[in-house]
Structures are given as C-alpha cells and as structure tokens.
Design a protein around this motif. Structure first.
Motif, PDB file in Angstrom:
ATOM      1  N   LYS A  77      -3.321  -5.695   3.639  1.00 31.92           N
ATOM      2  CA  LYS A  77      -2.709  -5.674   4.967  1.00 31.92           C
ATOM      3  C   LYS A  77      -1.629  -4.593   5.055  1.00 31.92           C
ATOM      4  O   LYS A  77      -1.532  -3.873   6.059  1.00 31.92           O
ATOM      5  N   LYS A  78      -0.822  -4.465   4.019  1.00 28.41           N
ATOM      6  CA  LYS A  78       0.225  -3.442   4.022  1.00 28.41           C
ATOM      7  C   LYS A  78      -0.378  -2.036   4.088  1.00 28.41           C
ATOM      8  O   LYS A  78       0.108  -1.165   4.809  1.00 28.41           O
ATOM      9  N   THR A  81      -1.884  -1.394   7.568  1.00 25.50           N
ATOM     10  CA  THR A  81      -0.801  -1.160   8.532  1.00 25.50           C
ATOM     11  C   THR A  81      -0.253   0.250   8.391  1.00 25.50           C
ATOM     12  O   THR A  81      -0.083   0.967   9.390  1.00 25.50           O
ATOM     13  N   TYR A 111       5.914  -4.278  11.737  1.00 26.81           N
ATOM     14  CA  TYR A 111       4.528  -4.414  12.186  1.00 26.81           C
ATOM     15  C   TYR A 111       3.606  -4.834  11.051  1.00 26.81           C
ATOM     16  O   TYR A 111       3.782  -4.438   9.895  1.00 26.81           O
ATOM     17  N   ASN A 112       2.582  -5.643  11.433  1.00 26.63           N
ATOM     18  CA  ASN A 112       1.539  -6.066  10.499  1.00 26.63           C
ATOM     19  C   ASN A 112       0.206  -6.090  11.219  1.00 26.63           C
ATOM     20  O   ASN A 112       0.063  -6.762  12.259  1.00 26.63           O
ATOM     21  N   ALA A 113      -0.735  -5.346  10.685  1.00 26.40           N
ATOM     22  CA  ALA A 113      -2.081  -5.346  11.262  1.00 26.40           C
ATOM     23  C   ALA A 113      -2.824  -6.621  10.857  1.00 26.40           C
ATOM     24  O   ALA A 113      -2.672  -7.103   9.725  1.00 26.40           O
ATOM     25  N   PHE A 119      -3.880  -3.797  17.387  1.00 25.43           N
ATOM     26  CA  PHE A 119      -2.627  -3.502  16.694  1.00 25.43           C
ATOM     27  C   PHE A 119      -1.751  -2.657  17.614  1.00 25.43           C
ATOM     28  O   PHE A 119      -2.102  -1.532  17.974  1.00 25.43           O
TER      29      PHE A 119
END
Length: 486
Positions: A77-78, A81, A111-113, A119
């Motif tokens: 996830k990081k 993003t 923010y996190n996708a 997004f």
C-alpha cells in the motif's frame, strides 16, 4: 511528516483534476486517480514484488498473489501510494497545462491508496507569473569606453609581484599593515582573571586579524610597531583552547615583539621569466591584454544589467511567494557559509543574522524579477538556445578545465548541470538582445568606486523545476562581506 517535494517520473496516469486559485500565483490542484487505475498500480507493484521474494514451498515467481498481499499488505500500500502520487502529480500538471515553477508540495503521510477505490489528494504548486513587459527597445544607455585606468596596470603588476614575495623581518620602525605576520605574547582574561597565555602569531589579512581566538578587525593591529601593546574586549570564538570560556566576553592583551612582512621582487626580466615570459616588455603586454579583456567584459555586463534593471523596475508584478522564500533561504545560507569560511564564529554569525536575512530577501527578489523578465522577453522575441549554442559552450567549458569535450559532456549530463548551461545561455541571449535594441553612447571611463557593487546574475536562477531543458542527443568524442574593526 513534513511537506515533501516530489520528483515526478515520466509514466503518466489517468487523472481527474480541479484547480483552485490560492493567491499570488499559488494553485491548489485536487487530483483523483480512478479506481481502475489504482487497481492497475496495485497489480503492478504486487507483480514486481512476486518476482523478488522467496517463500518456502513456492517456486520463484509462483507465489499466489493473495499470500503476497496478506504478508506484505502494508508495504504494498505504501509503495502504491508513493507511485500514484508521483505519477499523478506530473499527469495533472500536464493535463491542466500549468506552467509550474519550483517543486510541487504535498504531504504523502496524509494519503493511502485503497484497492477498488478512487485515490484523491491535493497538491500545492506555484505557476509562472504572467505580465506585460515594459518597453525594452530603443532605450538610451551610456557605456564606458574600454580603456585602462592608470592605477589598474600598477595593481595588476603588484599582484604578480605578490605571488613571488618573500617573508622577511620588518624594519624596527615598521608599522603593521595588511598581510603582516605579528608575533608576541597574547593574554586572555575573563572577569579580570587570566585564563590563557601563549606566544602567538597573528596574521593581518583581508581586513581581519587571524589567530586571536576572537573576531577582530584589522584595526586592532594596523599601525602598531614593535613594543606597542594592544587591548580589546571581544567574545571568544568556538576554537578557544579552554572550552569553558568559549562564547564569553574577554579582554585580549597583545604585545608586538616582532613583525614579518612580505617583500615583493622588482619588476624586471627576472620576474617575467618566473612566469614563463621573455622579458618585462612581454609581461606588461600580457597584463595589459588580460586587463582589457577583463575590463571589457565587466563594462559589457554593467551595460546589460543596467538595461535589464530599468526594464525590471518598469515592469511591476508579484512574485511567487514560496519560490522567492526558498531562493531567499538559499541565498542566506550561502552568505552564512561564506562568512564562516572567512573565520566568523557562531556568536558573530548570530549577531549578523538579521542583516544577512534582510539582504538575502532583497537579493532573491531582485534575481527572481530579473529571471522572469528575461524569460518573458525570450518568449516574446522567440529567443531560443539551439544545439549548436550548447555544443559550443560545452567545448569552451571543457577547454577551460583541460578536459575532452566528450568527458565533460558525460559529467554534466550525469550531474544535471547541462540544463543550467542552457539556462545561462538563454540569459546571455536576452542580455545581448537588450543591448542590440538600445541606443548606446560611449563615454570616458570613470574611476572605479571600490565601495560600489554591481551584482550580476551570472547564472540563471534554478526556478523552474519542470522546465526539463535540452534534449541533447549527440555522441560527443553574487558576495556578502563585512568588515569589523575594533
């Protein structure tokens, strides 16, 4: 997490954008990456990770994606993003045709996708100012004749003599002057108590006294003779031997016991031969030729920047606030570093901070205004830097550094300075154009005012982070000083 300036990769991504005016050339861009493109990025990152990791019981590249996601979900996830932020920022700028100056600013930690979801994030940018340039054609300007002043030849010859000067004992009645080395006992007292004593050698150089553990101006020793005593109160620097007294106000007592001075050789054939010339006549010819070239270059620059500054003064516009603040900070840091190299200690630097900061703010604003006016003139007059211009400059710079052009080209491509070369050439073209379009009147040269400075933007400001410069596809084989007298 602090706001972070992002580097934007080339790969575009589909985005929806909404731009709002944040004032003073600032814009806030709301960027949305559709869910389908978010999922594609997740798939891409997982696929790349699958080829890198090894798990017991699975062949390389055959680990099921659900297992990878379960074990490395947060890292995936990081990465997704970060990738989307970088790609989407560039795509949004291109889609909205924003002429961005400086770097886009956003806070990635906010923010996190998420898979299956669009997004959305905000990014702050500043755009190039738009304005009408004042008239820059037909301006009247006086330019000094390119000739040497009587004292300039003497000063140039003296600089050559100084290179070959010898250090000798000064006569008994000699009064201390610049570049003298003065020896004698130095006592340092704090609150009336002696805390340090040594046989010191102090050097009078560039308006300062070096070696006394405090920031002293040259006046402390200038004019002193053997037997004279000098006393001053000053703050001890960070290099004082007794750490407990660093930064304290102290009394410095010094007695002149001996003085050594520089003895320069006479201007004769022997001096000429030391620098590889035949005789004194050839030496003087070389000096004169070099001086005329230097003086001519300085006079030309002064004319160019006098014209530019007249146009700038007649062209009012607001500057991008954040970009100007960044340039001001960089200018202030450069001044601080320069003063530190001159020997100014932390205490003295702190005392100068207000003046340095104010000076840097003014200088940054001046350079920004020059930059944007030059840019506007180039756009209006279609003044562009071509392949041949850059090739010629690369060869010229390579020769000045005794390098092959191909080697120098590889180096500047690697460190990114080829873009700065193109920007510098653009400035030169604009300045030459201003002079060509003006009415120049040649006047006799005036004596040089040593206290007057004329700052030149020798290099174009690095203001436009998204002006990616010159695609070069060949296979080539301004000083802030202070004098503190006591």
């Amino acid at each position: 997490m602090a706001n972070t300036a992002l580097e934007t990769p080339d790969a575009p991504v589909a985005v929806e954008t909404k731009v709002s005016d944040a004032g003073n050339w600032a814009r806030t861009v709301q960027v949305t990456v559709p869910a389908a493109d978010v999922d594609k990025e997740f798939s891409s990152v997982i696929g790349e990770l699958a080829g890198q990791i090894r798990l017991p019981g699975f062949r390389p590249g055959k680990i099921p994606r659900n297992i990878i996601e379960k074990r490395y979900g947060d890292d995936i996830k990081k990465q997704v993003t970060a990738n989307l932020l970088q790609r989407a920022v560039r795509s949004a700028i291109m889609q909205e045709k924003l002429d961005v100056v400086g770097e886009p600013i956003l806070d990635p930690a906010k923010y996190n996708a998420e898979k299956g979801k669009a997004f959305t994030f905000d990014v702050a940018v500043e755009v190039r100012p738009t304005f009408d340039v004042a008239n820059y054609k037909g301006l009247e300007i006086e330019q000094e004749e390119i000739e040497l002043l009587p004292e300039e030849m003497d000063q140039a010859i003296d600089r050559i003599r100084d290179r070959f000067a010898e250090i000798v004992d000064a006569p008994a009645d000699h009064a201390v002057v610049e570049q003298d080395v003065v020896s004698g006992p130095l006592r340092v007292l704090v609150d009336g108590n002696e805390v340090h004593k040594e046989d010191a050698q102090l050097l009078v150089m560039n308006g300062h006294v070096l070696g006394a553990y405090a920031h002293l101006g040259a006046k402390y020793l200038e004019g002193a003779k053997v037997g004279d005593k000098r006393t001053v109160e000053e703050v001890l620097g960070g290099h004082f031997p007794v750490e407990a007294h660093r930064g304290k106000k102290a009394t410095l007592e010094f007695e002149v016991k001996s003085v050594k001075s520089r003895k320069s050789p006479p201007v004769d054939d022997e001096l000429a031969k030391k620098i590889g010339l035949k005789d004194v006549a050839e030496l003087k010819d070389k000096v004169r030729s070099s001086l005329l070239e230097s003086v001519g270059s300085e006079i030309k620059k002064r004319t160019q920047y006098d014209l530019l500054d007249r146009v700038v003064a007649a062209t009012p516009f607001e500057l991008p606030k954040r970009l100007t603040e960044m340039m001001s900070n960089q200018t202030a840091q450069s001044s601080l570093q320069q003063l530190a190299r001159m020997g100014m200690d932390a205490e003295a630097l702190a005392n100068e901070m207000k003046e340095i900061t104010g000076d840097a703010t003014q200088r940054a604003a001046t350079e920004m205004r020059r930059y944007f006016v030059i840019d506007a003139i180039c756009a209006k007059e279609n003044l562009a830097v071509g392949e041949e211009d850059i090739d010629e400059e690369i060869v010229k710079q390579a020769r000045s550094q005794n390098m092959r052009a191909s080697e120098y080209y590889d180096r500047i491509v690697q460190d990114g300075s080829i873009q700065q070369i193109e920007a510098d050439l653009k400035v030169r073209k604009a300045l030459d154009f201003l002079v060509e379009q003006s009415n120049v009147k040649i006047v006799p040269r005036k004596p040089v005012d040593k206290n007057a400075g004329h700052e030149h933007a020798e290099h174009a400001p690095k203001a436009d982070a998204h002006d990616h410069g010159h695609e070069h596809g060949h296979s080539h084989g301004h000083e802030h000083g202070h004098e503190h007298g006591h």
